[in-house]
Design a protein around this motif. Structure first.
Motif, short mmCIF file in Angstrom:
data_model
loop_
_atom_site.label_atom_id
_atom_site.label_comp_id
_atom_site.label_asym_id
_atom_site.label_seq_id
_atom_site.Cartn_x
_atom_site.Cartn_y
_atom_site.Cartn_z
N THR A 22 0.86 -1.18 0.00
CA THR A 22 0.00 0.00 0.00
C THR A 22 0.89 1.23 0.00
O THR A 22 2.12 1.12 0.13
CB THR A 22 -0.91 0.05 1.25
N ASN A 23 0.28 2.40 -0.10
CA ASN A 23 1.07 3.63 -0.02
C ASN A 23 1.78 3.75 1.32
O ASN A 23 2.85 4.35 1.43
CB ASN A 23 0.18 4.85 -0.25
N ASP A 24 1.18 3.15 2.38
CA ASP A 24 1.78 3.21 3.72
C ASP A 24 2.92 2.21 3.90
O ASP A 24 3.76 2.39 4.78
CB ASP A 24 0.72 2.95 4.79
N GLN A 55 6.05 -0.43 -5.83
CA GLN A 55 5.03 -0.52 -6.87
C GLN A 55 5.57 -0.29 -8.28
O GLN A 55 4.92 -0.65 -9.26
CB GLN A 55 3.91 0.47 -6.58
N THR A 56 6.77 0.26 -8.41
CA THR A 56 7.33 0.46 -9.74
C THR A 56 8.01 -0.81 -10.28
O THR A 56 8.34 -0.88 -11.46
CB THR A 56 8.36 1.62 -9.77
N ASP A 57 8.20 -1.82 -9.41
CA ASP A 57 8.77 -3.09 -9.86
C ASP A 57 7.72 -3.86 -10.65
O ASP A 57 6.56 -3.99 -10.22
CB ASP A 57 9.24 -3.93 -8.66
N SER A 58 8.13 -4.37 -11.79
CA SER A 58 7.22 -5.13 -12.64
C SER A 58 6.64 -6.32 -11.87
O SER A 58 7.38 -7.11 -11.28
CB SER A 58 7.98 -5.64 -13.87
N GLY A 59 5.32 -6.42 -11.85
CA GLY A 59 4.65 -7.53 -11.17
C GLY A 59 4.05 -7.16 -9.83
O GLY A 59 3.19 -7.85 -9.32
N LEU A 60 4.49 -6.06 -9.22
CA LEU A 60 3.95 -5.64 -7.93
C LEU A 60 2.95 -4.51 -8.14
O LEU A 60 3.22 -3.56 -8.88
CB LEU A 60 5.06 -5.18 -6.99
N GLU A 61 1.81 -4.62 -7.48
CA GLU A 61 0.77 -3.61 -7.61
C GLU A 61 0.25 -3.21 -6.24
O GLU A 61 0.11 -4.05 -5.34
CB GLU A 61 -0.39 -4.15 -8.44
N LEU A 62 -0.05 -1.93 -6.09
CA LEU A 62 -0.64 -1.43 -4.84
C LEU A 62 -1.95 -2.15 -4.57
O LEU A 62 -2.71 -2.44 -5.48
CB LEU A 62 -0.89 0.08 -4.91
N GLY A 63 -2.18 -2.42 -3.30
CA GLY A 63 -3.42 -3.07 -2.88
C GLY A 63 -3.36 -4.59 -2.88
O GLY A 63 -4.26 -5.23 -2.35
N ASN A 64 -2.33 -5.17 -3.45
CA ASN A 64 -2.21 -6.62 -3.49
C ASN A 64 -1.42 -7.14 -2.29
O ASN A 64 -0.52 -6.48 -1.79
CB ASN A 64 -1.55 -7.09 -4.78
N GLU A 65 -1.78 -8.35 -1.89
CA GLU A 65 -1.09 -9.00 -0.78
C GLU A 65 -0.15 -10.06 -1.37
O GLU A 65 -0.53 -10.82 -2.26
CB GLU A 65 -2.10 -9.65 0.16
N TYR A 66 1.08 -10.10 -0.85
CA TYR A 66 2.10 -11.00 -1.36
C TYR A 66 2.72 -11.81 -0.24
O TYR A 66 2.81 -11.37 0.89
CB TYR A 66 3.22 -10.21 -2.07
N ARG A 67 3.16 -13.02 -0.60
CA ARG A 67 3.99 -13.82 0.29
C ARG A 67 5.42 -13.63 -0.20
O ARG A 67 5.72 -13.93 -1.35
CB ARG A 67 3.61 -15.29 0.21
N VAL A 68 6.28 -13.10 0.66
CA VAL A 68 7.67 -12.86 0.29
C VAL A 68 8.52 -13.95 0.94
O VAL A 68 8.49 -14.12 2.16
CB VAL A 68 8.15 -11.47 0.78
#
Length: 177
Positions: free
Chosen positions: A45-47, A108-121
């Protein structure tokens, strides 16, 4: 009859002691040969943008130019259902630096990552990783410090503790008779 019973108890105790020492040695061996792995769930998110992944390297790296940790961002919903078939949103590599910490930022500027999405890192690496952490801009998310192999690994400490307790127990048992 009392001597036979005492001998049987001692043999049983020695067999138990041998089993405990074997478990301790297995812990030490796995600490020295295992790979490091950790994972955390993050919501971009933005935060929370950017996500920073840090890797702590021990000094025993013999080939720094060819040693690295892999960072993978998965779709969290798919990962929770079936990790083997989860969509990979982003893959990256963090190079080693013996005795130091290396890090990479993802946003969010990395290809594949989008704001609002939840990821497992996930962070995986060789036994020369002493620990890794995953942090967003709002604060520490997680990771394990000291989870790597080598003499600093937790498996090594657990194995030595098990063997130490077994030896102390044997000494106490022997002194009481």
């Amino acid at each position: 009859m009392n001597d036979h019973s005492s001998t049987a108890k001692r043999i049983g105790f020695l067999l138990l002691l041998a089993a405990v020492v074997t478990v301790g040695l297995a812990g030490i061996t796995s600490a020295q040969t295992g790979e490091y792995s950790t994972n955390e769930t993050v919501k971009l998110t933005n935060d929370t943008d950017p996500i920073t992944v840090s890797v702590d390297w021990n000094e025993s790296i013999t080939d720094p130019a060819n040693t690295s940790a892999a960072v993978v961002f998965y779709n969290e919903t798919e990962y929770a259902a079936d990790p083997a078939n989860a969509t990979v949103a982003l893959e990256s590599v963090i190079p080693s630096d013996p005795g130091n910490t290396t890090e990479a930022e993802f946003n969010q500027t990395d290809s594949g990552l989008e704001l609002g999405n939840e990821y497992r890192v996930t962070v995986t690496g060789p036994a020369t990783v002493d620990g890794a952490s995953i942090e967003d801009s709002s604060g520490f998310l997680g990771g394990v410090i000291g989870g790597g192999g080598g003499l600093e690994g937790n498996g090594m400490l657990v194995g030595l503790a098990v063997i130490g307790l077994a030896v102390i127990g044997a000494a106490v048992y022997t002194m009481r008779d």
